[in-house]
Enzyme design. Structure first.
Site, mmCIF file in Angstrom:
data_model
loop_
_atom_site.group_PDB
_atom_site.id
_atom_site.type_symbol
_atom_site.label_atom_id
_atom_site.label_comp_id
_atom_site.label_asym_id
_atom_site.label_seq_id
_atom_site.Cartn_x
_atom_site.Cartn_y
_atom_site.Cartn_z
ATOM 1 N N GLY A 95 -0.611 -3.473 10.852
ATOM 2 C CA GLY A 95 -0.169 -2.966 9.600
ATOM 3 C C GLY A 95 -1.299 -1.634 9.372
ATOM 4 O O GLY A 95 -2.152 -1.571 10.132
ATOM 5 N N ASP A 96 -0.979 -0.803 8.468
ATOM 6 C CA ASP A 96 -1.693 0.779 8.473
ATOM 7 C C ASP A 96 -3.045 0.546 8.280
ATOM 8 O O ASP A 96 -3.838 1.199 8.964
ATOM 9 C CB ASP A 96 -0.766 1.499 7.393
ATOM 10 C CG ASP A 96 -0.849 0.849 6.219
ATOM 11 O OD1 ASP A 96 -1.387 -0.201 5.889
ATOM 12 O OD2 ASP A 96 -0.256 1.545 4.867
ATOM 13 N N ASN A 97 -3.389 -0.202 7.387
ATOM 14 C CA ASN A 97 -4.916 -0.289 6.882
ATOM 15 C C ASN A 97 -5.941 -1.018 8.101
ATOM 16 O O ASN A 97 -6.739 -0.452 8.477
ATOM 17 C CB ASN A 97 -5.297 -0.956 5.467
ATOM 18 C CG ASN A 97 -4.984 -0.096 4.443
ATOM 19 O OD1 ASN A 97 -5.601 1.145 4.347
ATOM 20 N ND2 ASN A 97 -3.844 -0.106 3.767
#
Length: 206
Positions: free
Chosen positions: A73-75
């Site tokens: 995921g992005d974070n």
């Protein structure tokens, strides 16, 4: 790859994952009329999710055995990129929304404060993440409100030494998630005075 796969940090955001166990939750799936048969296979972020299809590898001029990792995921991916991998490591990300991310060595939910607890992109790591729905986007909103661009407002602010008297800005332009968890929370300029300037408000928003 032609195969359906997901990894832990992204799957944690679906609400179908048992985040502590890093596995699909049969109870949550059943609550929405689903079973494991509907879900992709789970892999850790650094584990192979499959091999690139031969026709794509050929079209892109790549070898025949290109392994595709699970990803993240992005974070969680950002955390790997900046080295936030050990318990207690953390970072702040300011985009449209604002994220405070802290690495944990175990699942540590805190729903009372609307703090997310997700799987990290590393095995046996989790992370807590608080999300403010309006962060850097507030400056764009203020630019539109006062009819000026960012460069103009920042130059104006740099020339103003009275911004210590700026009002307080509460950036709830789209409700809030953490820590208030209130979709109807309104934004506020508090402490406006007759002598308040546009530069003061720019300072408050920043």
């Amino acid at each position: 790859t032609g195969a359906a796969a997901s990894e832990m940090s992204d799957a944690a955001g679906t609400l179908w994952l048992d985040v502590a166990r890093r596995d699909w939750s049969d109870e949550l799936l059943a609550a929405t009329g689903l079973t494991r048969a509907h879900m992709p296979r789970l892999v850790e972020a650094s584990a192979p999710s499959g091999v690139l299809r031969p026709e794509l590898a050929k079209a892109w001029g790549l070898g025949a055995e290109v392994i595709v990792a699970g990803g993240a995921g992005d974070n969680a991916a950002s955390a790997i990129g900046i080295g936030a991998t050990q318990p207690g490591d953390g970072f702040i990300s300011l985009g449209t929304s604002g994220v405070l991310f802290v690495v944990n060595d175990r699942y540590r939910p805190n729903p009372a404060s609307a703090v997310h607890a997700f799987c990290h992109a590393l095995p046996q790591r989790w992370h807590q993440m608080s999300v403010m729905l309006s962060a850097a986007s507030c400056l764009r909103w203020f630019c539109t409100l006062v009819g000026a661009d960012e460069a103009t407002l920042l130059a104006e602010l740099a020339a103003d030494d009275s911004a210590v008297n700026a009002p307080l800005f509460l950036p709830y332009l789209a409700g809030e998630r953490t820590p208030h968890n209130d979709p109807f929370a309104p934004g506020v300029f508090h402490g406006l005075k007759q002598q308040t300037t546009r530069a003061d408000c720019t300072y408050a928003v920043l």
